[in-house]
Motif scaffolding. Sequence first.
Motif, PDB file in Angstrom:
ATOM      1  N   TRP A  25       0.910  -1.169   0.101  1.00 16.83           N
ATOM      2  CA  TRP A  25       0.157   0.059  -0.034  1.00 16.83           C
ATOM      3  C   TRP A  25       0.888   1.047  -0.070  1.00 16.83           C
ATOM      4  O   TRP A  25       0.693   2.186  -0.864  1.00 16.83           O
ATOM      5  N   LEU A  26       1.858   1.297   0.835  1.00 17.10           N
ATOM      6  CA  LEU A  26       2.913   2.473   0.878  1.00 17.10           C
ATOM      7  C   LEU A  26       3.628   2.578  -0.282  1.00 17.10           C
ATOM      8  O   LEU A  26       3.775   3.982  -0.802  1.00 17.10           O
ATOM      9  N   THR A  27       4.044   1.450  -0.996  1.00 13.38           N
ATOM     10  CA  THR A  27       4.590   1.682  -2.201  1.00 13.38           C
ATOM     11  C   THR A  27       3.700   2.478  -3.379  1.00 13.38           C
ATOM     12  O   THR A  27       4.279   3.361  -4.221  1.00 13.38           O
ATOM     13  N   SER A  28       2.522   2.047  -3.361  1.00 10.56           N
ATOM     14  CA  SER A  28       1.640   2.590  -4.206  1.00 10.56           C
ATOM     15  C   SER A  28       1.349   4.010  -3.848  1.00 10.56           C
ATOM     16  O   SER A  28       1.251   4.916  -4.793  1.00 10.56           O
ATOM     17  N   GLU A  29       1.130   4.408  -2.669  1.00 15.25           N
ATOM     18  CA  GLU A  29       1.278   5.811  -2.239  1.00 15.25           C
ATOM     19  C   GLU A  29       2.488   6.640  -2.699  1.00 15.25           C
ATOM     20  O   GLU A  29       2.161   7.813  -3.347  1.00 15.25           O
ATOM     21  N   ILE A  30       3.504   6.018  -2.676  1.00 13.15           N
ATOM     22  CA  ILE A  30       4.749   6.833  -2.777  1.00 13.15           C
ATOM     23  C   ILE A  30       4.964   6.839  -4.350  1.00 13.15           C
ATOM     24  O   ILE A  30       5.286   7.981  -4.712  1.00 13.15           O
ATOM     25  N   SER A  31       4.777   5.946  -4.802  1.00 12.06           N
ATOM     26  CA  SER A  31       4.694   5.965  -6.476  1.00 12.06           C
ATOM     27  C   SER A  31       3.572   7.222  -6.963  1.00 12.06           C
ATOM     28  O   SER A  31       4.141   7.855  -7.803  1.00 12.06           O
ATOM     29  N   ARG A  32       2.557   7.090  -6.305  1.00 11.28           N
ATOM     30  CA  ARG A  32       1.608   8.129  -6.926  1.00 11.28           C
ATOM     31  C   ARG A  32       2.170   9.695  -6.617  1.00 11.28           C
ATOM     32  O   ARG A  32       2.386  10.616  -7.454  1.00 11.28           O
ATOM     33  N   MET A  33       2.842   9.771  -5.468  1.00  8.69           N
ATOM     34  CA  MET A  33       3.569  10.976  -5.017  1.00  8.69           C
ATOM     35  C   MET A  33       4.880  11.315  -5.819  1.00  8.69           C
ATOM     36  O   MET A  33       5.027  12.501  -6.315  1.00  8.69           O
ATOM     37  N   LEU A  34       5.522  10.167  -6.356  1.00  8.59           N
ATOM     38  CA  LEU A  34       6.624  10.628  -7.034  1.00  8.59           C
ATOM     39  C   LEU A  34       6.338  11.080  -8.345  1.00  8.59           C
ATOM     40  O   LEU A  34       6.715  12.084  -9.070  1.00  8.59           O
ATOM     41  N   ASP A  35       5.014  10.678  -8.856  1.00  7.17           N
ATOM     42  CA  ASP A  35       4.503  11.129 -10.329  1.00  7.17           C
ATOM     43  C   ASP A  35       3.627  12.503 -10.367  1.00  7.17           C
ATOM     44  O   ASP A  35       3.947  13.150 -11.381  1.00  7.17           O
ATOM     45  N   GLU A  36       3.234  12.668  -9.144  1.00  5.00           N
ATOM     46  CA  GLU A  36       2.259  13.783  -9.081  1.00  5.00           C
ATOM     47  C   GLU A  36       2.481  14.864  -8.234  1.00  5.00           C
ATOM     48  O   GLU A  36       2.328  16.164  -8.441  1.00  5.00           O
ATOM     49  N   ASP A  37       3.323  14.622  -6.906  1.00  3.60           N
ATOM     50  CA  ASP A  37       3.898  15.823  -6.006  1.00  3.60           C
ATOM     51  C   ASP A  37       5.055  15.443  -5.395  1.00  3.60           C
ATOM     52  O   ASP A  37       4.949  15.251  -4.150  1.00  3.60           O
ATOM     53  N   PHE A  38       6.170  15.484  -6.154  1.00  6.58           N
ATOM     54  CA  PHE A  38       7.616  15.078  -5.506  1.00  6.58           C
ATOM     55  C   PHE A  38       7.904  16.158  -4.549  1.00  6.58           C
ATOM     56  O   PHE A  38       8.416  15.544  -3.187  1.00  6.58           O
ATOM     57  N   GLY A  39       7.689  17.385  -4.451  1.00  3.53           N
ATOM     58  CA  GLY A  39       7.878  18.040  -3.308  1.00  3.53           C
ATOM     59  C   GLY A  39       7.244  17.821  -2.039  1.00  3.53           C
ATOM     60  O   GLY A  39       7.990  18.043  -0.831  1.00  3.53           O
ATOM     61  N   ALA A  40       5.713  17.577  -2.245  1.00  2.22           N
ATOM     62  CA  ALA A  40       5.206  17.190  -0.992  1.00  2.22           C
ATOM     63  C   ALA A  40       5.816  15.705  -0.431  1.00  2.22           C
ATOM     64  O   ALA A  40       5.675  15.647   0.767  1.00  2.22           O
ATOM     65  N   LEU A  41       6.205  14.820  -1.319  1.00  5.59           N
ATOM     66  CA  LEU A  41       6.848  13.556  -0.905  1.00  5.59           C
ATOM     67  C   LEU A  41       8.188  14.078   0.037  1.00  5.59           C
ATOM     68  O   LEU A  41       8.365  13.565   0.974  1.00  5.59           O
ATOM     69  N   LEU A  42       9.063  14.849  -0.533  1.00  2.44           N
ATOM     70  CA  LEU A  42      10.282  15.232   0.036  1.00  2.44           C
ATOM     71  C   LEU A  42       9.819  15.657   1.426  1.00  2.44           C
ATOM     72  O   LEU A  42      10.612  15.373   2.545  1.00  2.44           O
ATOM     73  N   ASN A  43       8.719  16.750   1.629  1.00  2.00           N
ATOM     74  CA  ASN A  43       8.539  17.209   2.716  1.00  2.00           C
ATOM     75  C   ASN A  43       8.090  16.030   3.914  1.00  2.00           C
ATOM     76  O   ASN A  43       8.368  16.254   4.973  1.00  2.00           O
ATOM     77  N   ALA A  44       6.978  15.318   3.382  1.00  2.00           N
ATOM     78  CA  ALA A  44       6.592  14.283   3.953  1.00  2.00           C
ATOM     79  C   ALA A  44       7.823  13.408   4.758  1.00  2.00           C
ATOM     80  O   ALA A  44       8.077  13.108   5.867  1.00  2.00           O
ATOM     81  N   LEU A  45       8.824  12.920   4.007  1.00  2.10           N
ATOM     82  CA  LEU A  45       9.928  12.142   4.338  1.00  2.10           C
ATOM     83  C   LEU A  45      10.850  12.848   5.367  1.00  2.10           C
ATOM     84  O   LEU A  45      11.153  12.245   6.460  1.00  2.10           O
ATOM     85  N   TYR A  46      10.877  14.257   5.285  1.00  3.42           N
ATOM     86  CA  TYR A  46      11.738  15.024   6.357  1.00  3.42           C
ATOM     87  C   TYR A  46      10.860  14.964   7.521  1.00  3.42           C
ATOM     88  O   TYR A  46      11.401  14.806   8.560  1.00  3.42           O
TER      89      TYR A  46
END
Length: 104
Positions: free
Chosen positions: A37-58
Amino acid sequence: MDESIIEDSLQLIKKDLPVESNFDDRQDYTADRLLAWLTSEISRMLDEDFGALLNALYRIDVPEQSVKTLLELEAPDQIAPSLARLVMDRQFQKVITRRRYAEE
Protein backbone atom coordinates in the motif's frame (compact mmCIF):
# COMPACT_ATOMS: atom_id res chain seq x y z
CA MET A 1 6.26 -8.33 13.35
CA ASP A 2 3.55 -7.69 15.94
CA GLU A 3 0.27 -6.64 14.30
CA SER A 4 -0.21 -3.80 16.80
CA ILE A 5 3.18 -2.31 15.81
CA ILE A 6 2.09 -2.37 12.18
CA GLU A 7 -1.27 -0.78 13.05
CA ASP A 8 0.35 2.00 15.11
CA SER A 9 2.91 2.59 12.34
CA LEU A 10 0.10 2.90 9.81
CA GLN A 11 -1.48 5.63 11.94
CA LEU A 12 1.82 7.54 12.00
CA ILE A 13 2.18 7.16 8.24
CA LYS A 14 -1.33 8.49 7.65
CA LYS A 15 -0.56 11.47 9.88
CA ASP A 16 2.69 12.41 8.11
CA LEU A 17 2.16 11.32 4.50
CA PRO A 18 -0.61 12.85 2.34
CA VAL A 19 -2.21 9.57 1.28
CA GLU A 20 -5.16 9.39 -1.09
CA SER A 21 -6.24 5.77 -0.83
CA ASN A 22 -7.31 3.96 2.29
CA PHE A 23 -5.44 1.02 3.65
CA ASP A 24 -7.84 -1.92 3.55
CA ASP A 25 -8.05 -2.77 7.22
CA ARG A 26 -10.68 -5.48 6.82
CA GLN A 27 -7.84 -7.99 6.72
CA ASP A 28 -5.00 -8.67 9.11
CA TYR A 29 -2.30 -6.05 9.42
CA THR A 30 0.88 -7.42 7.86
CA ALA A 31 4.15 -5.79 6.96
CA ASP A 32 3.82 -7.02 3.36
CA ARG A 33 0.35 -5.49 2.94
CA LEU A 34 1.52 -2.22 4.48
CA LEU A 35 4.57 -2.15 2.21
CA ALA A 36 2.46 -2.76 -0.92
CA TRP A 37 0.00 0.00 0.00
CA LEU A 38 2.76 2.43 0.94
CA THR A 39 4.66 1.68 -2.29
CA SER A 40 1.54 2.54 -4.28
CA GLU A 41 1.06 5.83 -2.41
CA ILE A 42 4.72 6.82 -2.78
CA SER A 43 4.68 5.92 -6.47
CA ARG A 44 1.69 8.23 -6.93
CA MET A 45 3.47 11.02 -5.10
CA LEU A 46 6.63 10.56 -7.16
CA ASP A 47 4.52 11.11 -10.26
CA GLU A 48 2.21 13.85 -8.99
CA ASP A 49 3.86 15.83 -6.18
CA PHE A 50 7.53 15.15 -5.57
CA GLY A 51 7.88 18.21 -3.33
CA ALA A 52 5.13 17.01 -0.99
CA LEU A 53 6.82 13.62 -0.83
CA LEU A 54 10.15 15.17 0.13
CA ASN A 55 8.44 17.27 2.81
CA ALA A 56 6.73 14.18 4.19
CA LEU A 57 10.01 12.24 4.27
CA TYR A 58 11.52 15.11 6.25
CA ARG A 59 8.61 15.11 8.74
CA ILE A 60 8.84 11.33 9.11
CA ASP A 61 12.57 11.77 9.79
CA VAL A 62 13.86 9.48 7.06
CA PRO A 63 17.60 10.18 6.83
CA GLU A 64 18.21 12.68 4.03
CA GLN A 65 21.40 10.97 2.91
CA SER A 66 19.56 7.65 2.55
CA VAL A 67 16.95 9.31 0.34
CA LYS A 68 19.61 11.05 -1.81
CA THR A 69 21.57 7.84 -2.26
CA LEU A 70 18.45 5.90 -3.12
CA LEU A 71 17.33 8.47 -5.70
CA GLU A 72 20.77 8.48 -7.32
CA LEU A 73 21.50 4.76 -7.37
CA GLU A 74 18.22 2.84 -7.53
CA ALA A 75 16.66 1.75 -10.79
CA PRO A 76 13.60 3.95 -11.47
CA ASP A 77 11.15 1.09 -10.90
CA GLN A 78 12.72 0.38 -7.49
CA ILE A 79 12.57 3.91 -6.06
CA ALA A 80 9.00 3.71 -4.72
CA PRO A 81 9.44 0.31 -3.03
CA SER A 82 12.77 1.38 -1.54
CA LEU A 83 11.35 4.67 -0.21
CA ALA A 84 8.37 2.76 1.18
CA ARG A 85 10.72 0.43 3.03
CA LEU A 86 12.64 3.41 4.50
CA VAL A 87 9.39 5.04 5.68
CA MET A 88 8.02 1.81 7.11
CA ASP A 89 11.24 0.96 8.94
CA ARG A 90 11.44 4.47 10.42
CA GLN A 91 7.86 4.35 11.65
CA PHE A 92 8.41 0.88 13.15
CA GLN A 93 11.43 2.29 15.02
CA LYS A 94 9.34 5.16 16.39
CA VAL A 95 6.56 2.88 17.62
CA ILE A 96 8.96 0.43 19.27
CA THR A 97 10.93 3.23 20.93
CA ARG A 98 7.80 4.92 22.25
CA ARG A 99 6.54 1.64 23.68
CA ARG A 100 9.88 0.90 25.31
CA TYR A 101 9.95 4.25 27.11
CA ALA A 102 6.24 4.11 28.00
CA GLU A 103 6.90 0.89 29.93
CA GLU A 104 9.56 2.45 32.13
